[in-house]
Design a protein around this motif. Structure first.
Motif, PDB file in Angstrom:
ATOM      1  N   ARG A 197       0.904  -1.057  -0.125  1.00  0.00           N
ATOM      2  CA  ARG A 197       0.002   0.019  -0.248  1.00  0.00           C
ATOM      3  C   ARG A 197       0.932   1.315   0.108  1.00  0.00           C
ATOM      4  N   GLU A 198       0.688   1.975  -1.129  1.00  0.00           N
ATOM      5  CA  GLU A 198       1.304   3.346  -1.126  1.00  0.00           C
ATOM      6  C   GLU A 198       1.163   4.433  -0.116  1.00  0.00           C
ATOM      7  N   VAL A 199       1.923   5.191   0.062  1.00  0.00           N
ATOM      8  CA  VAL A 199       1.702   6.247   1.306  1.00  0.00           C
ATOM      9  C   VAL A 199       0.919   7.323   0.518  1.00  0.00           C
ATOM     10  N   PRO A 200      -0.128   7.739   1.009  1.00  0.00           N
ATOM     11  CA  PRO A 200      -0.969   8.994   0.194  1.00  0.00           C
ATOM     12  C   PRO A 200      -0.347  10.352   0.430  1.00  0.00           C
ATOM     13  N   HIS A 201      -0.696  10.987  -0.637  1.00  0.00           N
ATOM     14  CA  HIS A 201      -0.193  12.564  -0.316  1.00  0.00           C
ATOM     15  C   HIS A 201      -1.134  13.454  -0.233  1.00  0.00           C
ATOM     16  N   ARG A 202      -1.013  14.658   0.218  1.00  0.00           N
ATOM     17  CA  ARG A 202      -2.105  15.586   0.195  1.00  0.00           C
ATOM     18  C   ARG A 202      -2.396  15.953  -1.213  1.00  0.00           C
ATOM     19  N   PRO A 203      -3.660  16.205  -1.612  1.00  0.00           N
ATOM     20  CA  PRO A 203      -3.888  16.654  -2.990  1.00  0.00           C
ATOM     21  C   PRO A 203      -3.050  17.684  -3.469  1.00  0.00           C
ATOM     22  N   VAL A 204      -2.647  17.530  -4.947  1.00  0.00           N
ATOM     23  CA  VAL A 204      -1.833  18.607  -5.493  1.00  0.00           C
ATOM     24  C   VAL A 204      -2.597  20.059  -5.419  1.00  0.00           C
ATOM     25  N   VAL A 205      -3.761  20.051  -5.663  1.00  0.00           N
ATOM     26  CA  VAL A 205      -4.491  21.380  -5.585  1.00  0.00           C
ATOM     27  C   VAL A 205      -4.358  22.102  -4.363  1.00  0.00           C
ATOM     28  N   GLN A 206      -4.197  21.279  -3.301  1.00  0.00           N
ATOM     29  CA  GLN A 206      -3.780  21.786  -1.835  1.00  0.00           C
ATOM     30  C   GLN A 206      -2.362  22.131  -1.600  1.00  0.00           C
ATOM     31  N   ARG A 207      -1.566  21.332  -1.867  1.00  0.00           N
ATOM     32  CA  ARG A 207      -0.393  21.374  -1.450  1.00  0.00           C
ATOM     33  C   ARG A 207       0.564  22.184  -2.013  1.00  0.00           C
ATOM     34  N   ILE A 208       0.293  22.741  -3.262  1.00  0.00           N
ATOM     35  CA  ILE A 208       1.101  23.546  -4.121  1.00  0.00           C
ATOM     36  C   ILE A 208       1.086  24.944  -3.780  1.00  0.00           C
ATOM     37  N   HIS A 209      -0.088  25.221  -2.671  1.00  0.00           N
ATOM     38  CA  HIS A 209      -0.026  26.771  -2.211  1.00  0.00           C
ATOM     39  C   HIS A 209       0.557  26.498  -0.779  1.00  0.00           C
ATOM     40  N   ASP A 210       1.279  25.844  -0.360  1.00  0.00           N
ATOM     41  CA  ASP A 210       2.125  25.773   0.909  1.00  0.00           C
ATOM     42  C   ASP A 210       3.378  25.245   1.039  1.00  0.00           C
ATOM     43  N   TYR A 211       4.116  25.264   1.845  1.00  0.00           N
ATOM     44  CA  TYR A 211       5.324  24.539   2.006  1.00  0.00           C
ATOM     45  C   TYR A 211       5.425  23.171   3.240  1.00  0.00           C
ATOM     46  N   LYS A 212       4.282  23.080   3.495  1.00  0.00           N
ATOM     47  CA  LYS A 212       4.016  21.785   4.526  1.00  0.00           C
ATOM     48  C   LYS A 212       4.458  20.553   3.720  1.00  0.00           C
ATOM     49  N   GLU A 213       4.708  19.389   4.670  1.00  0.00           N
ATOM     50  CA  GLU A 213       5.018  18.333   4.110  1.00  0.00           C
ATOM     51  C   GLU A 213       3.758  17.386   3.576  1.00  0.00           C
ATOM     52  N   MET A 214       4.111  16.776   2.546  1.00  0.00           N
ATOM     53  CA  MET A 214       3.106  16.102   1.619  1.00  0.00           C
ATOM     54  C   MET A 214       2.304  14.982   2.033  1.00  0.00           C
ATOM     55  N   ASP A 215       3.150  13.963   2.623  1.00  0.00           N
ATOM     56  CA  ASP A 215       2.748  12.684   3.131  1.00  0.00           C
ATOM     57  C   ASP A 215       1.765  12.573   4.272  1.00  0.00           C
ATOM     58  N   ILE A 216       0.730  11.887   3.888  1.00  0.00           N
ATOM     59  CA  ILE A 216      -0.368  11.372   4.758  1.00  0.00           C
ATOM     60  C   ILE A 216       0.048  10.007   5.636  1.00  0.00           C
ATOM     61  N   PRO A 217       0.410   9.887   6.800  1.00  0.00           N
ATOM     62  CA  PRO A 217       1.059   8.817   7.272  1.00  0.00           C
ATOM     63  C   PRO A 217       0.000   7.674   7.579  1.00  0.00           C
ATOM     64  N   LEU A 218       0.323   6.499   7.166  1.00  0.00           N
ATOM     65  CA  LEU A 218      -0.800   5.238   7.300  1.00  0.00           C
ATOM     66  C   LEU A 218      -1.032   5.101   8.665  1.00  0.00           C
ATOM     67  N   SER A 219      -2.015   4.507   9.061  1.00  0.00           N
ATOM     68  CA  SER A 219      -2.662   4.217  10.276  1.00  0.00           C
ATOM     69  C   SER A 219      -1.438   2.998  10.872  1.00  0.00           C
ATOM     70  N   GLU A 220      -1.763   2.808  12.275  1.00  0.00           N
ATOM     71  CA  GLU A 220      -1.199   1.916  12.970  1.00  0.00           C
ATOM     72  C   GLU A 220      -1.574   0.335  12.349  1.00  0.00           C
ATOM     73  N   GLN A 221      -2.747   0.120  11.975  1.00  0.00           N
ATOM     74  CA  GLN A 221      -3.265  -1.062  11.428  1.00  0.00           C
ATOM     75  C   GLN A 221      -2.322  -1.314  10.153  1.00  0.00           C
ATOM     76  N   ASP A 222      -2.527  -0.083   9.419  1.00  0.00           N
ATOM     77  CA  ASP A 222      -2.154  -0.281   7.930  1.00  0.00           C
ATOM     78  C   ASP A 222      -0.459  -0.618   7.799  1.00  0.00           C
ATOM     79  N   ILE A 223       0.142   0.063   9.036  1.00  0.00           N
ATOM     80  CA  ILE A 223       1.631  -0.125   9.053  1.00  0.00           C
ATOM     81  C   ILE A 223       1.917  -1.574   9.598  1.00  0.00           C
ATOM     82  N   THR A 224       1.110  -2.066  10.437  1.00  0.00           N
ATOM     83  CA  THR A 224       1.305  -3.573  10.897  1.00  0.00           C
ATOM     84  C   THR A 224       1.208  -4.266   9.838  1.00  0.00           C
ATOM     85  N   GLU A 225       0.343  -4.330   8.999  1.00  0.00           N
ATOM     86  CA  GLU A 225       0.009  -5.284   7.892  1.00  0.00           C
ATOM     87  C   GLU A 225       1.062  -5.233   6.965  1.00  0.00           C
TER      88      GLU A 225
END
Length: 462
Positions: free
Chosen positions: A3-31
């Motif tokens: 399962r790939e790590v999701p990112h903030r939508p392009v239309v949102q993230r190009i307007h700031d300099y905040k990090e892009m990744d949306i961390p996966l849940s603990e259950q997802d990481i365990t799997e």
């Protein structure tokens, strides 16, 4: 499946300099951790990971819910997993046995999650030396190699001073990598740990100018040179001196300083807003320029690469577990740029000393008995109207004037500092690590090199 790590939508993230990744849940990481097969021959760390993280072990610990043990395991080999978990290109994943069918374990993000949980739970604490040795060490340059070396030396009991010529600690991590990939609060958090462990930070000190090499040799028992490979490869074409042509690092550094609250004089500002911008160079630094230009509001962004377009799949002469020489698209490139390959810049044109146009030609690459030859493709000349060109064509060698010349260190045939198996230079009191002796490379290799140099210095001093 992976399962790939999701990112903030392009239309949102190009307007700031905040990090892009949306961390996966603990259950997802365990799997995802459970997918690790604990291979008999773990290519992921034996061949893929330059810092030799014990990857099957911490994957298994995460799968079992033993996060604190996983955190200690990870830090046993890597000083800054919260950094590499964000920005490493993950050669461990390309070497993963499951990558035979391009479905590797999600190693890099698991590393990120372990480190972040370690900070959140208070498991990452200062590691104090059992006793002080009375020895003093100067580390020159505060990039990943310098920071790793300084931390290891302080933990070994040596009084360690880390010198940085910029106004903040971090080197390439601070000013070469955009905030949307690495929030600088991450560096500040780790620096607090290092300060408590006894590392002395000295900023705005240009060693070789503000302090002489002879003074360092008198004041310290050992010296570690981690000044990076900072001389950028230039573009020797007519029009190079036109206003509007800049090195990538000058551009990226400015934006990071602005994000930190600094002020840049208007006559020194490099800004892509409403400009047609061309990034020359197809690597990570070029990609960082693309993402920064888009966030600044560039009208249009091109990225030119002199090499041919990579294939979509591995070729027969590029098998697993070697690094795949295939087409990759970065998150910045996904945000919107026109990529062109096999492009050679021939001339830059301008008006009244200001850049207005790039003239180039397509090239063809042919394999020869000794490598590859490049020839211009007849009739493929073109020009592009442009307002800003950013040169991201790599680096040639460390800066020699000043410190290296004063130390009179022996260099290799590429102009890098020559060292022995203990990272010792031609001067027995001086050691070197990171890009200064390797040439420009990965952050994870710099960390490993810094750790090796610290071990060499510790052996020398004790």
């Amino acid at each position: 499946t992976r399962r790939e790590v999701p990112h903030r939508p392009v239309v949102q993230r190009i307007h700031d300099y905040k990090e892009m990744d949306i961390p996966l849940s603990e259950q997802d990481i365990t799997e995802q951790a459970a997918r690790c097969m604990d291979c008999g021959i773990p290519f992921c760390h034996g061949m893929g990971c330059p810092v030799v993280n014990r990857i099957p072990e911490f994957n298994d610990l995460v799968y079992q819910g033993k996060w604190e043990q996983a955190c200690h395991n990870l830090h046993s080999t890597n000083n800054f997993p919260e950094v590499t978990g964000r920005i490493c290109p993950a050669p461990c994943e390309t070497a993963c046995t499951l990558n035979i069918d391009e479905n590797p374990v999600l190693i890099c993000h698991i590393e990120y999650q372990i480190a972040e949980r370690g900070f959140a739970q208070g498991w990452i604490k200062p590691m104090f030396a059992e006793k002080k040795t009375g020895k003093t060490v100067a580390v020159i340059g505060s990039g990943p190699a310098g920071m790793a070396a300084a931390q290891q030396l302080a933990r070994a009991g040596h009084t360690t001073t880390l010198f940085e010529r910029d106004d903040r600690i971090g080197g390439l991590l601070r000013y070469g990598i955009p905030d949307f990939k690495l929030d600088k609060k991450i560096l500040d958090r780790r620096m607090k740990q290092m300060m408590l462990e006894g590392v002395n930070f000295k900023t705005n000190v240009n060693v070789g100018v503000d302090i002489s090499a002879d003074q360092l040799l008198d004041d310290f028992d050992a010296i570690c040179v981690t000044i990076g490979s900072t001389i950028p490869r230039d573009l020797p074409v007519p029009g190079r001196s036109l206003a509007g042509v800049h090195f990538a690092m000058d551009y990226l550094k400015q934006q990071n300083k602005l994000n930190a609250g600094d002020t840049i004089p208007s006559d020194q500002m490099i800004n892509a807003r409403n400009k047609t911008t061309i990034v020359i160079g197809g690597g990570d630094t070029g990609s960082d320029c693309v993402g920064t230009a888009i966030r600044q509001g560039a009208q249009k962004v091109y990225q030119f690469e002199i090499l041919p377009k990579p294939p979509l799949a591995r070729k027969n002469d590029n098998p697993w577990p070697f690094w795949p020489l295939t087409l990759r698209t970065s998150t910045s490139q996904q945000e919107g740029c026109q990529r062109r390959w096999s492009i050679l810049t021939k001339e830059l044109k301008g008006q009244d000393g200001i850049l207005t146009e790039l003239c180039g030609v397509k090239v063809e690459w042919k394999k020869t008995g000794t490598g590859f030859s490049m020839n211009e493709k007849e009739g493929s000349e073109f020009s592009v109207k442009t307002d800003l060109i950013l040169l991201a064509m790599g680096f040639t060698n460390p800066q020699r004037t000043g410190l290296l010349d004063e130390f009179d260190l022996e260099l290799d045939n590429r102009g890098n500092v020559k060292i022995n198996e203990n990272c010792q230079t031609s001067n027995k009191k001086v050691f070197a690590a990171g890009d200064a002796n390797m040439g420009a490379s990965l952050v994870v290799r710099a960390i490993y090199s810094g750790r090796q140099a610290a071990a060499g210095i510790n052996q020398y001093l004790t």
